[in-house]
Write an enzyme that holds these catalytic residues in place. Sequence first.
Site, mmCIF file in Angstrom:
data_model
loop_
_atom_site.group_PDB
_atom_site.id
_atom_site.type_symbol
_atom_site.label_atom_id
_atom_site.label_comp_id
_atom_site.label_asym_id
_atom_site.label_seq_id
_atom_site.Cartn_x
_atom_site.Cartn_y
_atom_site.Cartn_z
ATOM 1 N N GLN A 309 0.807 -1.274 0.210
ATOM 2 C CA GLN A 309 -0.379 0.202 -0.405
ATOM 3 C C GLN A 309 0.859 1.175 -0.093
ATOM 4 O O GLN A 309 2.004 0.881 0.128
ATOM 5 C CB GLN A 309 -1.025 0.096 1.439
ATOM 6 C CG GLN A 309 0.312 -0.250 2.274
ATOM 7 C CD GLN A 309 -0.828 -0.710 3.717
ATOM 8 O OE1 GLN A 309 -1.591 -0.882 3.664
ATOM 9 N NE2 GLN A 309 -0.599 -0.161 4.904
ATOM 10 N N ASP A 344 -4.653 7.909 5.120
ATOM 11 C CA ASP A 344 -2.981 8.105 4.691
ATOM 12 C C ASP A 344 -2.966 7.446 4.064
ATOM 13 O O ASP A 344 -1.852 7.050 3.379
ATOM 14 C CB ASP A 344 -2.696 8.378 6.218
ATOM 15 C CG ASP A 344 -2.185 6.750 6.816
ATOM 16 O OD1 ASP A 344 -3.500 6.379 6.875
ATOM 17 O OD2 ASP A 344 -1.451 6.927 7.423
ATOM 18 N N ASP A 380 1.885 -7.634 5.401
ATOM 19 C CA ASP A 380 0.248 -7.012 5.951
ATOM 20 C C ASP A 380 -0.595 -7.792 4.998
ATOM 21 O O ASP A 380 -0.752 -7.345 4.109
ATOM 22 C CB ASP A 380 1.593 -5.504 5.450
ATOM 23 C CG ASP A 380 -0.044 -4.813 6.580
ATOM 24 O OD1 ASP A 380 0.268 -4.641 7.824
ATOM 25 O OD2 ASP A 380 -0.729 -3.917 6.020
ATOM 26 N N GLU A 409 -0.714 -11.800 7.447
ATOM 27 C CA GLU A 409 -1.171 -11.112 8.334
ATOM 28 C C GLU A 409 -1.994 -11.166 7.929
ATOM 29 O O GLU A 409 -2.838 -9.874 7.757
ATOM 30 C CB GLU A 409 -0.118 -10.646 8.768
ATOM 31 C CG GLU A 409 -0.771 -9.302 10.296
ATOM 32 C CD GLU A 409 -1.555 -7.729 9.567
ATOM 33 O OE1 GLU A 409 -2.056 -8.216 8.890
ATOM 34 O OE2 GLU A 409 -2.743 -7.073 10.743
ATOM 35 N N LYS A 525 2.584 2.808 16.674
ATOM 36 C CA LYS A 525 1.816 3.643 14.741
ATOM 37 C C LYS A 525 2.282 4.623 14.546
ATOM 38 O O LYS A 525 2.532 5.176 13.635
ATOM 39 C CB LYS A 525 0.671 2.665 15.114
ATOM 40 C CG LYS A 525 1.101 1.113 14.606
ATOM 41 C CD LYS A 525 -0.804 0.857 13.737
ATOM 42 C CE LYS A 525 -1.640 0.703 15.049
ATOM 43 N NZ LYS A 525 -2.917 0.509 14.974
#
Lengths: 656, 656
Positions: A309, A344, A380, A409, A525
């Site tokens: 991403q 984001d 991810d 994940e 994070k």
Amino acid sequence: MSSSRILISNVRPAVDGGRFPAKRVAGAPCRVRATIFRDGHERIDARILWRREDRPSGSSVLMELTNPGLDEWAGEFPLETPGRYLFTIEAWTDRYESWLADLKQRAGAGSAVGPELAEGIEWLAVVRDRARGEDRKRVADGLAALQKASSSLDSVLQLACAEELRRAVRRAQPRPDAVMFEPELRIIADRERAVFGAWYEMFPRSQGKIPGRPSTLLEARDRLADIEQMGFDVLYLPPIHPIGRTHRKGRNNSLTAQEGDPGSPWAIGSEQGGHDAIDPALGTLEDWDRFVAAAAARGLEIALDFALQCSPDHPWVKEHPEWFYRRPDGTVRCAENPPMKFEDIYPLNFDTDDRMGLWREMLRILRHWIGHGVKIFRVDNPHTKPIPFWEWLIGQVQKENPEVVFLGEAFTRPPMMKTLAKAGFSQSYTYFTWRHTKAELVEYVTELAHTDMAEYFRPNFFANTPDILPKVLVEGGRPAFKLRLLLAATLSPSYGIYSGFELCENEAIPHHAIPGDVEYADSEKFEIRVRDWDRPGNIKEFVARVNRIRRENPALRELSNVRFWPCDNDEILFFCKSTEGRSNVVFVAVNLDPSGPQEGHVRVPLEELGLPEGAACPVRDLLTGARYTWGDRNYVRLDPAVEPAHVLRIETGSAT
Amino acid sequence: MSSSRILISNVRPAVDGGRFPAKRVAGAPCRVRATIFRDGHERIDARILWRREDRPSGSSVLMELTNPGLDEWAGEFPLETPGRYLFTIEAWTDRYESWLADLKQRAGAGSAVGPELAEGIEWLAVVRDRARGEDRKRVADGLAALQKASSSLDSVLQLACAEELRRAVRRAQPRPDAVMFEPELRIIADRERAVFGAWYEMFPRSQGKIPGRPSTLLEARDRLADIEQMGFDVLYLPPIHPIGRTHRKGRNNSLTAQEGDPGSPWAIGSEQGGHDAIDPALGTLEDWDRFVAAAAARGLEIALDFALQCSPDHPWVKEHPEWFYRRPDGTVRCAENPPMKFEDIYPLNFDTDDRMGLWREMLRILRHWIGHGVKIFRVDNPHTKPIPFWEWLIGQVQKENPEVVFLGEAFTRPPMMKTLAKAGFSQSYTYFTWRHTKAELVEYVTELAHTDMAEYFRPNFFANTPDILPKVLVEGGRPAFKLRLLLAATLSPSYGIYSGFELCENEAIPHHAIPGDVEYADSEKFEIRVRDWDRPGNIKEFVARVNRIRRENPALRELSNVRFWPCDNDEILFFCKSTEGRSNVVFVAVNLDPSGPQEGHVRVPLEELGLPEGAACPVRDLLTGARYTWGDRNYVRLDPAVEPAHVLRIETGSAT
């Protein structure tokens, strides 16, 4: 259906009838089982044909009939090095053994043997003409003896049954009706780290000592000794790439960042680079190489996050606009993982017309990091990208680098979790953080260990993640951290914690997207954290002890050897793991209630251990060093304020 | 693996991933289930595509998501008439519902809706252009309303969620990414007799009244009233063909026949004809037709034996010497079924070079008898012939005559038993005669009813056969006959007895080939028997009652509805069968001990019956007419000298 009289079915290992590969660890042979039979009373024989996928020719090995009542055959072939292997089974009528069986039948019935003897001699002559070397001589000798034999059944049988003759005939006789099982079945043989490892997750930028200032890779290097001492095998880092500025998130997931907020590492890409770059705040590629080498020197492998991403500032957004979803008004759609939204982040459009361009770039990124020492990728959200993409990508990588391990994940519904594993992920995140009671744990681990999932789905029991702070940790405090770590580390060969776990960090805020749930306060994070890694109340010594126990007890390297045994207290989970020859047998009794002591009686089914009724086992508690003598029924009392569990090893021979 | 983002897996019914057909009964629809999902968060939709194998075109029906947490979809298609059907599943991304779900998501988050609305309008315009008739109007109306709507999320949602619009869009919207499951799956839809029937086996030559004189078909016709009165559905006859003279067996399986010994009906063929002929001692083909018609008039279907073997005198031995095995010295090999040997029988050589000639002749034989009223074949020893042969033969027959039923008489190891059923046998002999204890019965019936065997293997529980005289009948006498009949008749939808059972015949001699076992003394296989069919001590009235209970209770027509429930006495087997809507619920408690009364408490799990805790069920014993009120826990006492079982039906509504 083939037109053969011989049927080969139920061939294992196989996943979905051969559509997907089964998984094994290189080093140990692959045991193959099948149901093989034919109509009538003729005997059959069978062999495994196998090869490495990357080599044109292979080898074969004969199988044995292991369960005549169920027509079960078995054999094994070697998986010497990591890689992908193909195998199938060939079976044929064993004319010589059929003839022998018929002859023996007649022995009971007392029949004459003239025409039968002629049949055998005729066939042996055919076998002799085909045999080579030693076998040819043995068959020729056997044939000559039979030709000279009287037609007395006893003397014929004695000659025909000679073991050496039978073995030579087995190798040499023609197999005109040989039939081969289809399709070829596939095995992925991984190195052991794909199955067994203790993982530690940390944000490299939060390993410094000055509040508010991010640490660099070279500073983070100073944490490695601590992680080594805790006994971890794998150090997993969230993305290390430049972080976007557009829509950057602020502290505690706020939609607007303040000056100095570092942004989420998963908002990948800025004018400073994308997935193949290093965040300048962390250092350079050379710093990275030094960090990887320093970790290796301490026995730590690096696992890198692979998150497909982009921040709106990622170079791909300009260079490959066709890789993103656009609305009718031209805007790019942002990422979602309901109920969470990520303004984001832009997801990649895998329906793009430039599919192969996108896929190849992903492969290039992985190879770039493999070139910089990364042999483990933690992927991810794989469940939001196409399964065929993962199957292709992992296959391409492992073709050149079979040592590379992929951890998927995905936290989603079971069919997708399973299919990602089938498509090639070496190991997978699990539902462990949502399994607390004895019934939940037994059911879940039983599914993982004792159903067909065991052939392809390898769990990695993370006890927490930056996104998952289980309520049991919030409410149960330090005893809960110890018991959940112990469960993860002893139930699953692979397990992990996210840093802060060893400090029993559990400050929670209401989850921003899941009503009723909680998440970490002041999540790393979105901000830089500085911690005292030796804070009082930490469980680092306990973690080290558990990881040492894992390394020293091969029974804990496996999953499918787990057996749950009864305890009359539902707060105490009791299970056993043992190696195949029972040279290492470990019992684990865990108090699942962090709030106070629990006691009860656990049952050890001695016969499962090959022990006689009434036997007494000397056992040693690997957590405390205490020694006990256990039998069929044993009293346990577990006080979480002291230790949450017994981890008992059966002591054999002299003291250890 | 396809490159689609949508995955269709675990499609049922399927046998071995579609290699073999699943079996159903025509009349009821076929329910199809599958796991269907895709990556990401888009919604999907799916349908079943189906057709009869003998018709070029089929139809489709939409599926529904029945278990969102497991991505389980279901639907059903009709199986109106017996025959073979093909089906598969097609799935695609449901773009409209995906858009709606996204919109609803935003509702919670309170987002603005401008670009999303534009997306929806764009897609609806595409759908409208593709829709037809009513759907086109509905979509056009919905589109117009949306175009006029404010961009307020609430008003957009209200318009977009209108049920009529959604249904129209579901039917009409393009499915550009539709993917189809492979392979097509197959269903054999049989008439109900393939599943449900009470069988009676008798030797037509032994239905006379004069000792030593064989009865003809027309004389045997006189027995039909008796068999009708006992309530049977199928009358199965051993082979009716001319019997060979060479090596003819004498009484009690002796190797030499005396003058007048009739020989075994399975030693088929003489100069008077082979498999398409009738033994002149029984009558003519016209007599046969009359016999079949007389049986039909009494509701009895004829099942004929199909035994692919020949006496040495069979016309084929001369006409087709290539169809037999020859030894090097030219002799023909005789048949074996270890430990039994049959010198009076030659097996056919299915490895013959004239394979198609042999196969076609077998098909011709079957069609000959189908032309003479036979719609059920009991196939002798199918496990000694190639599986591909049976698959071909049964397929060929059922292509023209889908009403024909095949019962396979294989008593061999489980893999072959199962594979014959997969290859097409409508129903199969079983291990029932070797299952006596509660544990054995529960385990075996559970395997048949509740594993994948239920998809393809239909049991026929014969309580005895000319070859099998279970010791429980020898030792237990009349009570044992009643209890074994009741077990067979209530556990399995198809069951059978071999004549003499109703007379409690149990004179045994040591088995000539199986040490320790027994077989019938003076076996009808080798001699003519004459019996008094109304002999005192017979259980004909009991048999009639049980068969009437079977016909009157639809729950007993199924197998997979069986549920075993607890009883605290191991000699009492307790189970329940009920129809899907519970309009017919039958409990059966059987005393497995023929030697005397047994008592105990049985548990009825009321919640499984949809009844509240503490409920009381009025039940009627269908064997005795007695009425009871049963609850959760019930005392039973069963005296085999009176009745071996309770067969209780829950009484609903008014008295019956």
